[in-house]
Scaffold this active site. Structure first.
Site, PDB file in Angstrom:
ATOM      1  NE  ARG A  45      -0.855   2.387  -5.828  1.00 16.05           N
ATOM      2  CZ  ARG A  45      -1.969   2.366  -6.563  1.00 16.05           C
ATOM      3  NH1 ARG A  45      -1.982   2.928  -7.748  1.00 16.05           N
ATOM      4  NH2 ARG A  45      -3.075   1.823  -6.092  1.00 16.05           N
ATOM      5  N   GLY A  84       0.758  -1.248   0.000  1.00 18.14           N
ATOM      6  CA  GLY A  84       0.000   0.000   0.000  1.00 18.14           C
ATOM      7  C   GLY A  84       0.783   1.289   0.000  1.00 18.14           C
ATOM      8  CB  CYS A 120     -18.294   5.306 -27.735  1.00 20.74           C
ATOM      9  SG  CYS A 120     -17.598   5.018 -29.363  1.00 20.74           S
TER      10      CYS A 120
END
Ligand SMILES: *Cc1c(COP(=O)(O)O)cnc(C)c1O
Length: 423
Positions: A278, A239, A346
């Site tokens: 991360r 974390g 889109c």
């Protein structure tokens, strides 16, 4: 710290020009730096020096087999959250005794495969899971080493979608019930309690929540030991946040995180496990994309890229900010203009950045998204029938495609039209 820098007027990944990879492989493309993965691993290793520890890379951040090989060769363990990840880790050469199994919904089948293949520990997240694991292990005649993931009810002060340590989150058991749950674990056959697990969230930019959570874990360690349990490992989760290079952003350094670990739980004589994802992978990767059009709108100009939200979902999903830079180094004196940077999908959510200042850009120019190595490729999809984009690993002056771009036909051929619709 990463290994993506301008040199001779253009962006390099280690010793390879990014534009050369884009030419060879096409865009959009993910590019990873081996040296950056290694550096991030080493920084954690140094931060925990002097404490018995194992760094279990949270491979959900980036689970390409080549990346896992880099991590395995550095000696990393792995944190897995599915049997697919477990099998990737094993095939990458990580021994079972270095793999921890997290996740709130482990199935009996997943437990069986991990028990038979070898596992360091299950981080158990609920009582029903504990009961099931005990049954599965008994059937196999195996002992399942476990920690229980406790939810310390601390606010990680991060984005709501990646906060996991508050009582309203689905993760772990409330720390207030830990004694009861550990007592039950001791009664159940074929389970062996080895420690405690905690993970409070992702992209933490403040050490205080860690300090609070780890202190609670330290107290719990003493309580559980007094109750007669063997607590020899503390899995402190992952974390730690990374700089996405937004102004005024200065997440804590692994060294300081290591000091918090030492100060809060260092005296307990436990083996420390951490599960960074991360921080290992994030700044080890770029997403490189080409400008398809410059669309001059009313009051705002749009840079329409060939990358889209299906390739990098973080801005749409977490309102995440990514640094976006030109692959050709801009002149320092170049005037900047604000652009809305968007993809071709889109949906209005297919917007990477709004009013982002960049030097004048146009059709055919290449841009690089920094900090795209974690939760990038792994979260991508084929939405809008856009094939998954390739991944490239750089190591010094060499590079290799580590996941090729499938053709549109290959993508289509995975679907099966039943016979009754064939006519
Ligand atoms: C996601 C996760 C991690 C890794 O989090 P990062 O923010 O990428 O470091 C570690 N442990 C568990 C249990 C997780 O779910």
């Amino acid at each position: 710290m990463d290994h993506f820098n301008y040199r001779d007027g253009q962006l390099f990944a280690e010793d390879v020009p990014v534009a050369e990879i884009a030419r060879a492989v096409g865009t959009p493309v993910y590019i990873y730096s081996t040296a950056t993965f290694a550096r991030h691993f080493q920084v954690f290793d140094e931060a925990l020096a002097g404490m018995d520890h194992l760094i279990c890379y949270a491979m959900k951040a980036n689970s390409n087999m080549a990346v896992l090989r880099v991590m395995a060769r550095l000696g990393a363990g792995m944190d897995v959250v599915s049997i697919g990840e477990y099998q990737r880790a094993r095939l990458a050469g990580v021994p079972g005794e270095k793999i921890v199994f997290s996740g709130v919904g482990k199935t009996a089948e997943e437990m069986r495969i991990a028990l038979e293949g070898g596992i360091r520990q299950f981080n158990v997240e609920s009582e029903p899971e504990m009961e099931r694991l005990s049954r599965v292990a008994t059937e196999l005649g195996k002992i399942a080493p476990i920690t229980v993931r406790v939810n310390p009810d601390v606010d990680a002060k991060t984005h709501a979608k990646i906060a996991t340590g508050k009582s309203e989150n689905k993760f772990g058991i409330p720390i207030s019930r830990a004694r009861e749950v550990y007592a039950r674990a001791a009664e159940l056959p074929s389970l062996q309690v080895v420690g405690i697990d905690v993970h409070i969230g992702s992209q933490l930019t403040d050490l205080d929540p860690y300090e609070m959570a780890f202190k609670k874990v330290a107290e719990l360690t003493e309580t559980l030991r007094a109750d007669g349990h063997t607590i020899k490992r503390l899995d402190l989760g992952g974390g730690l946040g990374i700089p996405y290079r937004r102004a005024n952003e200065a997440p804590p350094l692994p060294f300081d995180y290591g000091e918090v670990v030492r100060r809060t739980v260092g005296h307990l004589g436990c083996e420390i496990e951490i599960e960074p994802g991360r921080l290992i992978a994030g700044n080890a990767g770029l997403l490189v994309s080409e400008v398809i059009y410059l669309k001059e709108g009313e009051g705002r100009d749009f840079l329409i890229l060939d990358a889209a939200m299906n390739d990098l979902i973080r801005p749409a999903m977490y309102e995440a900010w990514h640094d976006i830079i030109p692959v050709i180094e801009p002149d320092v004196a170049a005037e900047q203009r604000p652009y809305d940077i968007v993809g071709p999908v889109c949906e209005s959510g297919d917007t990477f950045a709004k009013q982002r200042p960049l030097p004048a850009m146009g059709e055919g120019d290449l841009v690089a998204f920094r900090s795209a190595g974690a939760y990038g490729a792994v979260m991508s999809s084929e939405y809008n029938s856009r094939p998954l984009i390739p991944e490239v690993l750089v190591d010094g002056d060499r590079f290799a495609v580590i996941r090729p771009r499938p053709s549109v036909q290959e993508m289509i051929d995975r679907d099966v039209v039943p016979e009754w619709l064939a006519e």
